[in-house]
Design a protein around this motif. Structure first.
Motif, PDB file in Angstrom:
ATOM      1  N   UNK A   1     -27.124   7.442   1.507  1.00 47.73           N
ATOM      2  CA  UNK A   1     -27.529   5.845   1.370  1.00 47.73           C
ATOM      3  C   UNK A   1     -29.025   5.762   1.386  1.00 47.73           C
ATOM      4  N   UNK A   2     -29.727   6.529   2.115  1.00 48.77           N
ATOM      5  CA  UNK A   2     -31.375   6.287   2.075  1.00 48.77           C
ATOM      6  C   UNK A   2     -31.948   6.879   0.659  1.00 48.77           C
ATOM      7  N   UNK A   3     -31.326   7.425  -0.256  1.00 46.59           N
ATOM      8  CA  UNK A   3     -32.056   8.102  -1.353  1.00 46.59           C
ATOM      9  C   UNK A   3     -32.249   6.693  -2.248  1.00 46.59           C
ATOM     10  N   UNK A   4     -33.233   6.856  -3.041  1.00 47.79           N
ATOM     11  CA  UNK A   4     -33.920   8.165  -3.440  1.00 47.79           C
ATOM     12  C   UNK A   4     -35.219   8.137  -2.554  1.00 47.79           C
ATOM     13  N   UNK A   5     -35.764   9.403  -2.078  1.00 46.49           N
ATOM     14  CA  UNK A   5     -37.012   9.505  -1.251  1.00 46.49           C
ATOM     15  C   UNK A   5     -38.216   9.592  -2.014  1.00 46.49           C
ATOM     16  N   UNK A   6     -39.248   9.355  -1.921  1.00 52.09           N
ATOM     17  CA  UNK A   6     -40.579   9.730  -2.291  1.00 52.09           C
ATOM     18  C   UNK A   6     -41.252  10.555  -1.673  1.00 52.09           C
ATOM     19  N   UNK A   7     -40.952  11.005  -0.447  1.00 58.39           N
ATOM     20  CA  UNK A   7     -41.416  12.120   0.121  1.00 58.39           C
ATOM     21  C   UNK A   7     -40.448  12.844   0.781  1.00 58.39           C
TER      22      UNK A   7
ATOM     23  N   UNK B   1     -37.169  10.241  -5.700  1.00 56.48           N
ATOM     24  CA  UNK B   1     -37.333   9.137  -6.831  1.00 56.48           C
ATOM     25  C   UNK B   1     -38.291   9.779  -7.706  1.00 56.48           C
ATOM     26  N   UNK B   2     -38.757   9.081  -9.098  1.00 55.19           N
ATOM     27  CA  UNK B   2     -39.516   9.561 -10.021  1.00 55.19           C
ATOM     28  C   UNK B   2     -40.855   9.634  -9.171  1.00 55.19           C
ATOM     29  N   UNK B   3     -41.730  10.799  -9.553  1.00 55.66           N
ATOM     30  CA  UNK B   3     -43.006  11.062  -9.211  1.00 55.66           C
ATOM     31  C   UNK B   3     -43.145  11.225  -7.593  1.00 55.66           C
ATOM     32  N   UNK B   4     -42.014  11.512  -6.878  1.00 53.97           N
ATOM     33  CA  UNK B   4     -41.931  12.114  -5.606  1.00 53.97           C
ATOM     34  C   UNK B   4     -42.697  13.251  -5.358  1.00 53.97           C
TER      35      UNK B   4
END
Length: 295
Positions: free
Chosen positions: A223-229, A251-254
């Motif tokens: 549910x929390x995705x996408x993650x950037x870190x 996420x893209x560029x994570x």
């Protein structure tokens, strides 16, 4: 505490330690149980220490023996004048990594002015910062913030004590963060450490959500995705196995921080993530690698 029982064990067995109060529910004065890693070059070889006020009974030794599949209890009578619980914690020297200062309660007064300090009890604490991988992850987080990186959705997979999630929220206080571990005891420890260090638990910005999860297999993680870190300080094997799942959750560029691996294992881990379209931008120095990757 005048008696100590020591068993050799694996890291997995050490991380699965139950609460002493649960294991010795029949005892009016249960032992204090701690674990340590005597040789960082042998990351799977750990020791369990149980400190007793009185000589341990046969029943207590049998219970301890079950904690380590191949360990035989070594019983020692210690000097009565020594507080061995305090000594076991005071031996863990504070760690300074970037702007962070990690200490046990014994070193509370040693906190340097201006540092971001975290108190992590040595009891069932994994990830106190003593290990090069944890200190390296703290330094990597510090460097990312100094370079101007900003993150809004953070995941700490295999959190241990919660330390790395706490550090990430200290750097990016408006982020939403989740910390998970396969071991329920680790999540209990993280919850206690959050209270000690004033970290807010919850679903909102600047708050930390906790969950018991095997890798990325949990509805809250989905549910929390996408993650950037995404941070994972675990072991090389699980990191390689989790590469596809991590790739789907970011996420893209994570940015990913991966640790818990020897330098000799770094190429294999990097290859697994390159196959998922990521690029290693740092691998750290020394025997233990801390990988920073970019999606």
């Amino acid at each position: 505490m005048s008696w100590r029982v020591t068993l050799n064990c694996t890291r997995a067995e050490a991380e699965a330690l139950p609460e002493a109060d649960d294991l010795f529910a029949f005892s009016d004065q249960p032992p204090v149980i701690v674990a340590d890693e005597p040789d960082p070059a042998k990351p799977d070889d750990w020791r369990i220490h149980a400190y007793f006020a009185e000589q341990p009974t046969t029943q207590e030794l049998v219970l301890l023996r079950r904690l380590a599949k191949d360990g035989e209890p070594e019983v020692e009578h210690l000097e009565d004048t020594t507080d061995w619980v305090v000594k076991s914690q005071s031996g863990l020297e504070p760690i300074r990594a970037g702007r962070f200062f990690v200490h046990t309660p014994m070193h509370y007064a040693d906190r340097p002015e201006g540092a971001v300090s975290f108190e992590i009890d040595a009891g069932l604490a994994f990830g106190t910062g003593q290990h090069d991988t944890t200190a390296g992850c703290l330094a990597a987080l510090d460097k990312l913030e100094r370079e101007g990186k900003s993150f809004a959705s953070i995941a700490d997979i295999g959190t241990g004590t919660g330390l790395l999630a706490f550090a990430a929220l200290a750097l990016w206080p408006e982020a939403k963060a989740i910390a998970t571990d396969i071991d329920p005891i680790s999540i209990d420890v993280t919850r206690d450490n959050a209270a000690i260090n004033g970290v807010k638990l919850g679903h909102g910005a600047g708050e930390l959500l906790l969950a018991v999860a095997d890798g990325m297999d949990h509805p809250l993680l989905a549910a929390r995705a996408p993650y950037d870190l995404l941070i994972a300080n675990i072991l090389a094997g699980p990191l390689i196995e989790l590469a596809p799942a991590f790739a789907k959750a970011i996420a893209p560029r994570a940015t990913l921080i991966l640790a818990g691996l020897l330098d000799t294992q770094a190429d294999a881990v990097i290859a697994a993530y390159e196959a998922e379209g990521m690029k290693a931008i740092e691998r750290g120095e020394g025997e233990w690698s801390v990988l920073v990757l970019q999606a």
